[in-house]
Design an enzyme around this catalytic site. Sequence first.
Site, PDB file in Angstrom:
ATOM      1  N   LYS A  13       0.830  -1.217   0.000  1.00 33.19           N
ATOM      2  CA  LYS A  13       0.000   0.000   0.000  1.00 33.19           C
ATOM      3  C   LYS A  13       0.867   1.272   0.000  1.00 33.19           C
ATOM      4  O   LYS A  13       0.642   2.183  -0.778  1.00 33.19           O
ATOM      5  CB  LYS A  13      -0.927   0.034   1.236  1.00 33.19           C
ATOM      6  CG  LYS A  13      -1.816  -1.185   1.378  1.00 33.19           C
ATOM      7  CD  LYS A  13      -2.691  -1.095   2.624  1.00 33.19           C
ATOM      8  CE  LYS A  13      -1.916  -1.098   3.938  1.00 33.19           C
ATOM      9  NZ  LYS A  13      -1.244  -2.372   4.255  1.00 33.19           N
ATOM     10  N   ARG A  88     -10.035   0.783   8.367  1.00 36.18           N
ATOM     11  CA  ARG A  88      -9.667  -0.580   8.729  1.00 36.18           C
ATOM     12  C   ARG A  88     -10.752  -1.284   9.526  1.00 36.18           C
ATOM     13  O   ARG A  88     -10.576  -2.458   9.857  1.00 36.18           O
ATOM     14  CB  ARG A  88      -8.390  -0.563   9.586  1.00 36.18           C
ATOM     15  CG  ARG A  88      -7.082  -0.709   8.811  1.00 36.18           C
ATOM     16  CD  ARG A  88      -5.962  -0.319   9.742  1.00 36.18           C
ATOM     17  NE  ARG A  88      -4.767  -1.091   9.618  1.00 36.18           N
ATOM     18  CZ  ARG A  88      -3.621  -0.626   9.065  1.00 36.18           C
ATOM     19  NH1 ARG A  88      -3.570   0.565   8.529  1.00 36.18           N
ATOM     20  NH2 ARG A  88      -2.548  -1.360   9.066  1.00 36.18           N
ATOM     21  N   ARG A 127      11.762  -4.716   5.097  1.00 34.74           N
ATOM     22  CA  ARG A 127      11.319  -3.342   4.781  1.00 34.74           C
ATOM     23  C   ARG A 127      12.148  -2.295   5.510  1.00 34.74           C
ATOM     24  O   ARG A 127      12.444  -2.419   6.688  1.00 34.74           O
ATOM     25  CB  ARG A 127       9.853  -3.206   5.200  1.00 34.74           C
ATOM     26  CG  ARG A 127       9.377  -1.760   5.312  1.00 34.74           C
ATOM     27  CD  ARG A 127       7.892  -1.637   5.217  1.00 34.74           C
ATOM     28  NE  ARG A 127       7.165  -2.155   6.357  1.00 34.74           N
ATOM     29  CZ  ARG A 127       5.832  -2.179   6.418  1.00 34.74           C
ATOM     30  NH1 ARG A 127       5.108  -1.756   5.405  1.00 34.74           N
ATOM     31  NH2 ARG A 127       5.239  -2.654   7.486  1.00 34.74           N
ATOM     32  N   ARG A 161      11.011  -0.031  11.117  1.00 39.87           N
ATOM     33  CA  ARG A 161       9.922   0.169  12.084  1.00 39.87           C
ATOM     34  C   ARG A 161      10.015  -0.830  13.231  1.00 39.87           C
ATOM     35  O   ARG A 161      10.252  -2.009  13.007  1.00 39.87           O
ATOM     36  CB  ARG A 161       8.568   0.016  11.386  1.00 39.87           C
ATOM     37  CG  ARG A 161       8.229   1.229  10.537  1.00 39.87           C
ATOM     38  CD  ARG A 161       7.041   1.005   9.635  1.00 39.87           C
ATOM     39  NE  ARG A 161       5.932   0.286  10.266  1.00 39.87           N
ATOM     40  CZ  ARG A 161       4.804   0.021   9.642  1.00 39.87           C
ATOM     41  NH1 ARG A 161       4.617   0.403   8.392  1.00 39.87           N
ATOM     42  NH2 ARG A 161       3.845  -0.625  10.257  1.00 39.87           N
ATOM     43  N   ARG A 172      -0.797  -8.229  13.554  1.00 38.17           N
ATOM     44  CA  ARG A 172      -1.363  -7.292  12.585  1.00 38.17           C
ATOM     45  C   ARG A 172      -2.162  -8.025  11.508  1.00 38.17           C
ATOM     46  O   ARG A 172      -3.205  -7.553  11.066  1.00 38.17           O
ATOM     47  CB  ARG A 172      -0.242  -6.437  11.981  1.00 38.17           C
ATOM     48  CG  ARG A 172       0.235  -5.358  12.978  1.00 38.17           C
ATOM     49  CD  ARG A 172       1.654  -4.914  12.753  1.00 38.17           C
ATOM     50  NE  ARG A 172       1.865  -4.330  11.454  1.00 38.17           N
ATOM     51  CZ  ARG A 172       3.075  -4.186  10.890  1.00 38.17           C
ATOM     52  NH1 ARG A 172       4.158  -4.590  11.524  1.00 38.17           N
ATOM     53  NH2 ARG A 172       3.180  -3.637   9.718  1.00 38.17           N
TER      54      ARG A 172
HETATM   55  P1  ADP Z   1       1.130  -1.531   7.435  1.00 34.37           P
HETATM   56  O1  ADP Z   1       1.694  -0.592   6.407  1.00 34.37           O
HETATM   57  O2  ADP Z   1       2.117  -2.565   7.817  1.00 34.37           O
HETATM   58  O3  ADP Z   1      -0.201  -2.047   7.038  1.00 34.37           O
HETATM   59  P2  ADP Z   1       0.509   0.825   8.997  1.00 34.37           P
HETATM   60  O4  ADP Z   1       1.702   1.682   8.883  1.00 34.37           O
HETATM   61  O5  ADP Z   1      -0.635   1.150   8.102  1.00 34.37           O
HETATM   62  O6  ADP Z   1       0.934  -0.691   8.787  1.00 34.37           O
HETATM   63  O7  ADP Z   1      -0.011   0.818  10.487  1.00 34.37           O
HETATM   64  C1  ADP Z   1       0.868   0.614  11.584  1.00 34.37           C
HETATM   65  C2  ADP Z   1       0.059   0.546  12.865  1.00 34.37           C
HETATM   66  O8  ADP Z   1      -0.619   1.800  13.077  1.00 34.37           O
HETATM   67  C3  ADP Z   1      -1.046  -0.501  12.873  1.00 34.37           C
HETATM   68  O9  ADP Z   1      -0.579  -1.764  13.278  1.00 34.37           O
HETATM   69  C4  ADP Z   1      -2.021   0.105  13.907  1.00 34.37           C
HETATM   70  O10 ADP Z   1      -1.557  -0.074  15.229  1.00 34.37           O
HETATM   71  C5  ADP Z   1      -1.928   1.598  13.594  1.00 34.37           C
HETATM   72  N1  ADP Z   1      -2.913   2.023  12.564  1.00 34.37           N
HETATM   73  C6  ADP Z   1      -2.635   2.514  11.314  1.00 34.37           C
HETATM   74  N2  ADP Z   1      -3.759   2.808  10.649  1.00 34.37           N
HETATM   75  C7  ADP Z   1      -4.798   2.492  11.489  1.00 34.37           C
HETATM   76  C8  ADP Z   1      -6.215   2.541  11.370  1.00 34.37           C
HETATM   77  N3  ADP Z   1      -6.816   2.976  10.239  1.00 34.37           N
HETATM   78  N4  ADP Z   1      -6.945   2.131  12.443  1.00 34.37           N
HETATM   79  C9  ADP Z   1      -6.366   1.701  13.573  1.00 34.37           C
HETATM   80  N5  ADP Z   1      -5.049   1.612  13.745  1.00 34.37           N
HETATM   81  C10 ADP Z   1      -4.253   1.997  12.714  1.00 34.37           C
HETATM   82  P1  ADP Z   2       2.224  -1.847   3.208  1.00 39.80           P
HETATM   83  O1  ADP Z   2       2.232  -0.323   3.141  1.00 39.80           O
HETATM   84  O2  ADP Z   2       1.026  -2.440   2.534  1.00 39.80           O
HETATM   85  O3  ADP Z   2       2.405  -2.372   4.591  1.00 39.80           O
HETATM   86  P2  ADP Z   2       4.809  -1.617   1.831  1.00 39.80           P
HETATM   87  O4  ADP Z   2       4.458  -0.802   0.623  1.00 39.80           O
HETATM   88  O5  ADP Z   2       5.525  -0.929   2.927  1.00 39.80           O
HETATM   89  O6  ADP Z   2       3.478  -2.371   2.378  1.00 39.80           O
HETATM   90  O7  ADP Z   2       5.669  -2.871   1.318  1.00 39.80           O
HETATM   91  C1  ADP Z   2       6.288  -3.763   2.256  1.00 39.80           C
HETATM   92  C2  ADP Z   2       7.703  -4.102   1.765  1.00 39.80           C
HETATM   93  O8  ADP Z   2       7.628  -4.921   0.591  1.00 39.80           O
HETATM   94  C3  ADP Z   2       8.531  -2.880   1.380  1.00 39.80           C
HETATM   95  O9  ADP Z   2       9.868  -3.093   1.803  1.00 39.80           O
HETATM   96  C4  ADP Z   2       8.426  -2.806  -0.147  1.00 39.80           C
HETATM   97  O10 ADP Z   2       9.607  -2.257  -0.727  1.00 39.80           O
HETATM   98  C5  ADP Z   2       8.230  -4.275  -0.538  1.00 39.80           C
HETATM   99  N1  ADP Z   2       7.275  -4.431  -1.645  1.00 39.80           N
HETATM  100  C6  ADP Z   2       6.160  -3.695  -1.907  1.00 39.80           C
HETATM  101  N2  ADP Z   2       5.512  -4.144  -3.003  1.00 39.80           N
HETATM  102  C7  ADP Z   2       6.229  -5.212  -3.448  1.00 39.80           C
HETATM  103  C8  ADP Z   2       6.086  -6.121  -4.576  1.00 39.80           C
HETATM  104  N3  ADP Z   2       5.055  -6.011  -5.441  1.00 39.80           N
HETATM  105  N4  ADP Z   2       7.005  -7.090  -4.702  1.00 39.80           N
HETATM  106  C9  ADP Z   2       8.046  -7.204  -3.824  1.00 39.80           C
HETATM  107  N5  ADP Z   2       8.247  -6.394  -2.761  1.00 39.80           N
HETATM  108  C10 ADP Z   2       7.356  -5.406  -2.575  1.00 39.80           C
END
Ligand code: ADP
Ligand code: ADP
Length: 214
Positions: A13, A88, A127, A161, A172
């Site tokens: 994302k 979410r 990541r 992170r 998660r």
């Molecule tokens: P990821 O990219 O791995 O999906 P995020 O960066 O979006 O993780 O979120 C990291 C953490 O921040 C989540 O595990 C949660 O604790 C909190 N968080 C982020 N967005 C939301 C949301 N929309 N509702 C509740 N908690 C959230």
């Molecule tokens: P999210 O925001 O959904 O938690 P991220 O965009 O941070 O996910 O992606 C998680 C990790 O995977 C990052 O280190 C990113 O560079 C890598 N990544 C993202 N998309 C791809 C893909 N299509 N193939 C391989 N690695 C990816």
Amino acid sequence: MNIILLGPPGAGKGTQSQRLVEHHGMRQLSTGDMLRAAVKAGTPIGLKAKAVMERGELVSDAIVSELIDAELTAMGSDVGAIFDGYPRTAAQVEALDEILARHGRDLDHVIELEVDEDALVERISGRYSCANCGANYHDVFNQPVRNGTCDKCGAHEFKRRPDDNEETVRTRMREYRAKTTPILPGYESRGLVSRVDGMASIKEVTAALDDLLN
Ligand code: ADP
Ligand code: ADP
Ligand code: ZN
């Protein structure tokens, strides 16, 4: 244009949001990034959210919805929004509908990045991001062109992170399955959902999203 990017942690994302910002001049609204900034700044919201995020659980609906509302208020009404990691839960879907209506915005697409759960732990454990501009990287899948130098801004400092460890990632994912996947049928019945194969390469996923948005 207002779009939601949905998918479990590690689905891509954030990576794809950054690319959409570059290609389409949209603005990324990541509640995860906003919360991490609040934790770093030690604001009252950050103090509340820190431990919850470290456990991999969801922060309260009211907090994240307030953050989104404030960002939209600060943004020009002609700039498109990419909601990354929000909503979410069912309560956040309701809140977002109300917020968008108040800001005179319509939802155009809800895009689900479909991924194999088995790949996610590997993606998340590799990541990292630029400490200066936030550009996203991966130890194996997405390295900067010059080792140790950010492609976007030239900085040499990177960060990882604290919640990107296997145990927290499992929590998660459980949270995603229990609370977030149930919001899809509602959007589906409104005809808003598209699915994109998130297991394809980063470039291919971007191309699929560009097709969808053009
Ligand atoms: P990821 O990219 O791995 O999906 P995020 O960066 O979006 O993780 O979120 C990291 C953490 O921040 C989540 O595990 C949660 O604790 C909190 N968080 C982020 N967005 C939301 C949301 N929309 N509702 C509740 N908690 C959230
Ligand atoms: P999210 O925001 O959904 O938690 P991220 O965009 O941070 O996910 O992606 C998680 C990790 O995977 C990052 O280190 C990113 O560079 C890598 N990544 C993202 N998309 C791809 C893909 N299509 N193939 C391989 N690695 C990816
Ligand atoms: Zn950078």
